[in-house]
Design a protein around this motif. Structure first.
Motif, PDB file in Angstrom:
ATOM      1  N   GLY A  47       0.757  -1.075   0.154  1.00 19.56           N
ATOM      2  CA  GLY A  47       0.079   0.031   0.212  1.00 19.56           C
ATOM      3  C   GLY A  47       0.846   1.276  -0.058  1.00 19.56           C
ATOM      4  O   GLY A  47       0.381   2.351   0.260  1.00 19.56           O
ATOM      5  N   LEU A  48       2.034   1.078  -0.141  1.00 21.02           N
ATOM      6  CA  LEU A  48       2.987   2.215  -0.405  1.00 21.02           C
ATOM      7  C   LEU A  48       2.494   3.326  -1.393  1.00 21.02           C
ATOM      8  O   LEU A  48       2.078   2.929  -2.634  1.00 21.02           O
ATOM      9  CB  LEU A  48       4.410   2.141  -0.735  1.00 21.02           C
ATOM     10  CG  LEU A  48       5.270   3.146  -1.248  1.00 21.02           C
ATOM     11  CD1 LEU A  48       5.807   3.756   0.016  1.00 21.02           C
ATOM     12  CD2 LEU A  48       6.658   2.622  -1.997  1.00 21.02           C
ATOM     13  N   ARG A  49       2.243   4.509  -1.349  1.00 23.29           N
ATOM     14  CA  ARG A  49       1.851   5.460  -2.039  1.00 23.29           C
ATOM     15  C   ARG A  49       2.687   6.905  -2.252  1.00 23.29           C
ATOM     16  O   ARG A  49       2.262   7.689  -3.265  1.00 23.29           O
ATOM     17  CB  ARG A  49       0.263   5.564  -2.137  1.00 23.29           C
ATOM     18  CG  ARG A  49      -0.604   4.706  -2.355  1.00 23.29           C
ATOM     19  CD  ARG A  49      -0.489   3.858  -3.922  1.00 23.29           C
ATOM     20  NE  ARG A  49      -1.516   3.001  -3.851  1.00 23.29           N
ATOM     21  CZ  ARG A  49      -1.260   1.754  -3.937  1.00 23.29           C
ATOM     22  NH1 ARG A  49       0.313   1.358  -3.709  1.00 23.29           N
ATOM     23  NH2 ARG A  49      -1.973   0.729  -3.942  1.00 23.29           N
ATOM     24  N   ALA A  50       3.741   6.895  -1.451  1.00 20.27           N
ATOM     25  CA  ALA A  50       4.690   7.770  -1.768  1.00 20.27           C
ATOM     26  C   ALA A  50       6.061   7.459  -1.479  1.00 20.27           C
ATOM     27  O   ALA A  50       6.168   7.203  -0.290  1.00 20.27           O
ATOM     28  CB  ALA A  50       4.235   9.258  -0.579  1.00 20.27           C
ATOM     29  N   TYR A  51       6.708   7.477  -2.733  1.00 20.48           N
ATOM     30  CA  TYR A  51       8.228   7.195  -2.334  1.00 20.48           C
ATOM     31  C   TYR A  51       9.149   8.314  -2.619  1.00 20.48           C
ATOM     32  O   TYR A  51       8.903   8.846  -3.841  1.00 20.48           O
ATOM     33  CB  TYR A  51       8.433   5.918  -3.176  1.00 20.48           C
ATOM     34  CG  TYR A  51      10.017   5.603  -3.044  1.00 20.48           C
ATOM     35  CD1 TYR A  51      10.743   4.863  -2.121  1.00 20.48           C
ATOM     36  CD2 TYR A  51      10.935   6.155  -4.112  1.00 20.48           C
ATOM     37  CE1 TYR A  51      12.203   4.625  -2.175  1.00 20.48           C
ATOM     38  CE2 TYR A  51      12.250   5.984  -4.125  1.00 20.48           C
ATOM     39  CZ  TYR A  51      12.834   5.188  -3.281  1.00 20.48           C
ATOM     40  OH  TYR A  51      14.240   4.804  -3.152  1.00 20.48           O
ATOM     41  N   PHE A  52      10.110   8.585  -1.907  1.00 19.86           N
ATOM     42  CA  PHE A  52      11.203   9.800  -2.297  1.00 19.86           C
ATOM     43  C   PHE A  52      12.356   9.226  -2.026  1.00 19.86           C
ATOM     44  O   PHE A  52      12.686   8.594  -0.922  1.00 19.86           O
ATOM     45  CB  PHE A  52      11.002  10.902  -1.297  1.00 19.86           C
ATOM     46  CG  PHE A  52       9.511  11.254  -1.273  1.00 19.86           C
ATOM     47  CD1 PHE A  52       8.685  11.845  -2.404  1.00 19.86           C
ATOM     48  CD2 PHE A  52       8.457  10.845  -0.217  1.00 19.86           C
ATOM     49  CE1 PHE A  52       7.569  12.383  -2.287  1.00 19.86           C
ATOM     50  CE2 PHE A  52       7.287  11.298  -0.276  1.00 19.86           C
ATOM     51  CZ  PHE A  52       6.658  12.034  -1.275  1.00 19.86           C
ATOM     52  N   GLY A  53      13.416   9.399  -3.044  1.00 16.04           N
ATOM     53  CA  GLY A  53      14.584   8.903  -2.994  1.00 16.04           C
ATOM     54  C   GLY A  53      15.526   9.647  -3.716  1.00 16.04           C
ATOM     55  O   GLY A  53      15.395  10.395  -4.219  1.00 16.04           O
ATOM     56  N   TYR A  54      16.728   9.144  -3.594  1.00 16.28           N
ATOM     57  CA  TYR A  54      18.285   9.798  -4.227  1.00 16.28           C
ATOM     58  C   TYR A  54      18.986   8.670  -4.658  1.00 16.28           C
ATOM     59  O   TYR A  54      19.507   7.752  -3.579  1.00 16.28           O
ATOM     60  CB  TYR A  54      18.719  10.681  -3.161  1.00 16.28           C
ATOM     61  CG  TYR A  54      19.784  11.549  -4.125  1.00 16.28           C
ATOM     62  CD1 TYR A  54      19.300  12.594  -4.822  1.00 16.28           C
ATOM     63  CD2 TYR A  54      21.017  11.147  -3.819  1.00 16.28           C
ATOM     64  CE1 TYR A  54      20.540  13.344  -5.392  1.00 16.28           C
ATOM     65  CE2 TYR A  54      22.151  11.952  -4.473  1.00 16.28           C
ATOM     66  CZ  TYR A  54      21.804  13.010  -5.454  1.00 16.28           C
ATOM     67  OH  TYR A  54      22.664  13.852  -6.050  1.00 16.28           O
ATOM     68  N   PRO A  55      19.769   8.564  -5.833  1.00 10.65           N
ATOM     69  CA  PRO A  55      20.721   7.483  -6.208  1.00 10.65           C
ATOM     70  C   PRO A  55      21.750   7.323  -5.051  1.00 10.65           C
ATOM     71  O   PRO A  55      22.419   8.265  -4.932  1.00 10.65           O
ATOM     72  CB  PRO A  55      20.821   7.935  -7.526  1.00 10.65           C
ATOM     73  CG  PRO A  55      19.866   8.992  -7.901  1.00 10.65           C
ATOM     74  CD  PRO A  55      19.561   9.957  -6.776  1.00 10.65           C
ATOM     75  N   ILE A  56      21.971   6.254  -5.060  1.00 10.95           N
ATOM     76  CA  ILE A  56      23.490   5.681  -4.404  1.00 10.95           C
ATOM     77  C   ILE A  56      23.400   4.042  -4.453  1.00 10.95           C
ATOM     78  O   ILE A  56      22.443   3.286  -4.114  1.00 10.95           O
ATOM     79  CB  ILE A  56      23.525   6.138  -2.764  1.00 10.95           C
ATOM     80  CG1 ILE A  56      24.974   5.853  -2.253  1.00 10.95           C
ATOM     81  CG2 ILE A  56      22.231   5.774  -1.826  1.00 10.95           C
ATOM     82  CD1 ILE A  56      24.999   6.541  -0.841  1.00 10.95           C
ATOM     83  N   THR A  57      24.675   3.880  -4.831  1.00  9.22           N
ATOM     84  CA  THR A  57      25.116   2.259  -4.939  1.00  9.22           C
ATOM     85  C   THR A  57      25.168   1.796  -3.599  1.00  9.22           C
ATOM     86  O   THR A  57      25.540   2.616  -2.686  1.00  9.22           O
ATOM     87  CB  THR A  57      26.372   2.179  -5.776  1.00  9.22           C
ATOM     88  OG1 THR A  57      26.135   2.644  -7.066  1.00  9.22           O
ATOM     89  CG2 THR A  57      26.428   0.477  -5.854  1.00  9.22           C
ATOM     90  N   PRO A  58      24.497   0.930  -3.161  1.00 12.85           N
ATOM     91  CA  PRO A  58      23.876  -0.345  -3.875  1.00 12.85           C
ATOM     92  C   PRO A  58      22.366  -0.444  -3.697  1.00 12.85           C
ATOM     93  O   PRO A  58      21.871  -1.589  -3.741  1.00 12.85           O
ATOM     94  CB  PRO A  58      24.665  -1.609  -3.308  1.00 12.85           C
ATOM     95  CG  PRO A  58      25.025  -1.306  -2.027  1.00 12.85           C
ATOM     96  CD  PRO A  58      25.069   0.217  -1.589  1.00 12.85           C
TER      97      PRO A  58
END
Lengths: 84, 350
Positions: free
Chosen positions: B21-32
């Motif tokens: 039921g996740l409806r809001a995702y906020f992220g920023y790239p980084i390996t891994p």
């Protein structure tokens, strides 16, 4: 021996080394060449030993390897020849 | 019929989060952990959710704060250095009693470190990487399947207790491809209601969400109430797995990727007649102090194995309180020991 050529998609490779472990002829090894994610990508250190068996490509979990086989010269009998 | 797919741990957690039921995702790239972002970008909008690549990790966690305050299931993910950046926002989420899921696909550290699997973020995850008296629910999956299951559980626990939940994975679990049986998708409309959420105060008193209380006695009361919930979590939500502990003389304690390797150590040790068992914490907070204490009464040694210099080891020793020997074996900097390395250590105490 048949001849083959390994081509690595460097941006798909995560340097897990499964292909290095599975190659029967020691063709592949991890390099010091890092891709944009920071993974040390695999490279053919002994390309002359590649037979084109493609075990590396079948093992790669990230579909990062393509293997090309040298075409036999015209008129050369091929193993297990069936329909063209 | 259950869906079985071959996917990386990162993808499994992302898909399971959407299905939870996740409806809001906020992220920023980084390996891994990049696959989480990539997966969310492709799939979350299809499920009717919002994906946004923020301008930084700090922005991403504060966007989570806003979305969570509006009652939406919100999530962010990163890897160790990026999770350090999120710590201020995590403390604010904890202080505002907001549910949120944070995924750390941990890597070698400190500093920029490297991108290899490590468990050096245990202190940060379980002892409070941000400021103030707070706890996070910390879940540590050891397989792709468990990663998918714990991603769903993280949302449920976080919502139920209004405590942010952190999934402590690592680069190996995030990158490894495994078959995963996914849970059925849930409709966010069927999830338990959040009467505290900021949904527009039409026909009701306004809700207030803040982590600020200038009056000490008021802030004390807020903290005391929060700690009552923490005590409830400690009483009800401790999770762990035991392998061959019934007659074990040497007990391994390991979590996540190391927990998985330790299972192989137990199998190989048993094949050689070594009475070795494993206790694998699944919740790192609340930590399984009680079952470790029980086993400490009857084993010769408890060997803690980590991809760190000994962080969970401190909790193990708190649980054991001198009842038995508590040696440690660890690897650093993203180096992962083999089952044979660990078995050699086990044999020293068998």
């Amino acid at each position: 021996m048949p001849k083959g050529k390994v081509v690595v998609d460097r941006e798909r490779c995560k340097g897990c080394g499964l292909c290095v472990a599975v190659c029967p002829f020691g063709v592949l090894d991890l390099s010091k060449d890092y891709n944009s994610s920071g993974y040390a990508v695999v490279t053919a250190v002994h390309p002359e030993a590649c037979t084109g068996c493609a075990l590396c490509a079948q093992t790669c979990p990230d579909v990062a390897i393509e293997v090309y086989r040298e075409k036999a010269a015209a008129g050369t009998p091929t193993r297990g020849a069936g329909r063209p | 019929m259950a869906e079985r797919q071959l996917m990386t741990g990162n993808e499994a957690m992302a898909e399971a989060a959407i299905r939870a039921g996740l409806r809001a995702y906020f992220g920023y790239p980084i390996t891994p952990q990049n696959e989480v972002l990539e997966y969310m970008a492709a799939h979350l909008p299809q499920a009717g959710g919002a994906f946004l690549q923020a301008e930084s990790e700090v922005a991403a966690i504060n966007m989570c704060y806003g979305a969570a305050a509006a009652g939406v299931r919100a999530m962010t993910s990163s890897s160790s250095p990026g999770v350090s950046l999120k710590m201020e926002g995590i403390s604010y989420l904890a202080g505002a009693d907001l549910p949120c899921v944070i995924l750390n696909a941990a890597r070698g550290g400190p500093g920029l470190g490297n991108i290899a699997p490590a468990q050096g973020d245990y202190f940060q995850a379980t002892k409070g990487g941000g400021h103030g008296d707070y706890r996070l629910i910390v879940l540590a999956p050891s397989t792709g399947q468990e990663a998918a299951e714990l991603a769903g559980l993280a949302f449920d626990l976080s919502d139920r207790y209004r405590v942010p939940a952190l999934i402590l994975a690592d680069g190996m679990l995030g990158q490894m491809m495994e078959p995963v049986t996914l849970p059925p998708p849930r409709d966010p409309g069927t999830l338990p209601p959040k009467p505290w959420a900021l949904t527009g105060a039409k026909g009701r008193e306004p809700n207030l969400i803040a982590s600020f209380a200038l009056e000490p006695t008021v802030l004390r009361e807020i903290n005391v109430k929060r700690y009552a919930r923490y005590r409830e979590i400690e009483a009800r939500e401790v999770r762990w797995e035991e392998v061959a502990t019934e007659d074990a003389e040497v007990l391994l304690i390991a979590y996540g990727t190391m927990g998985r390797i330790a299972k192989t150590v137990v199998r190989r040790g048993r094949e050689r007649g070594v009475k070795v068992g494993l206790l694998r914490p699944i919740t790192l907070w609340p930590f399984p102090y009680a079952p470790i204490r029980t086993l400490a009464e009857r084993v010769k040694a408890i060997l803690t194995v980590e991809l760190s210099a000994g962080q969970m080891w401190e909790d193990v020793r708190l649980a054991v309180e001198g009842r038995t020997a508590t040696p440690f074996y660890g690897e650093l900097g993203g180096v992962v020991p083999t089952p044979s390395d660990i078995l050699q250590e086990v044999l020293r105490y068998a």
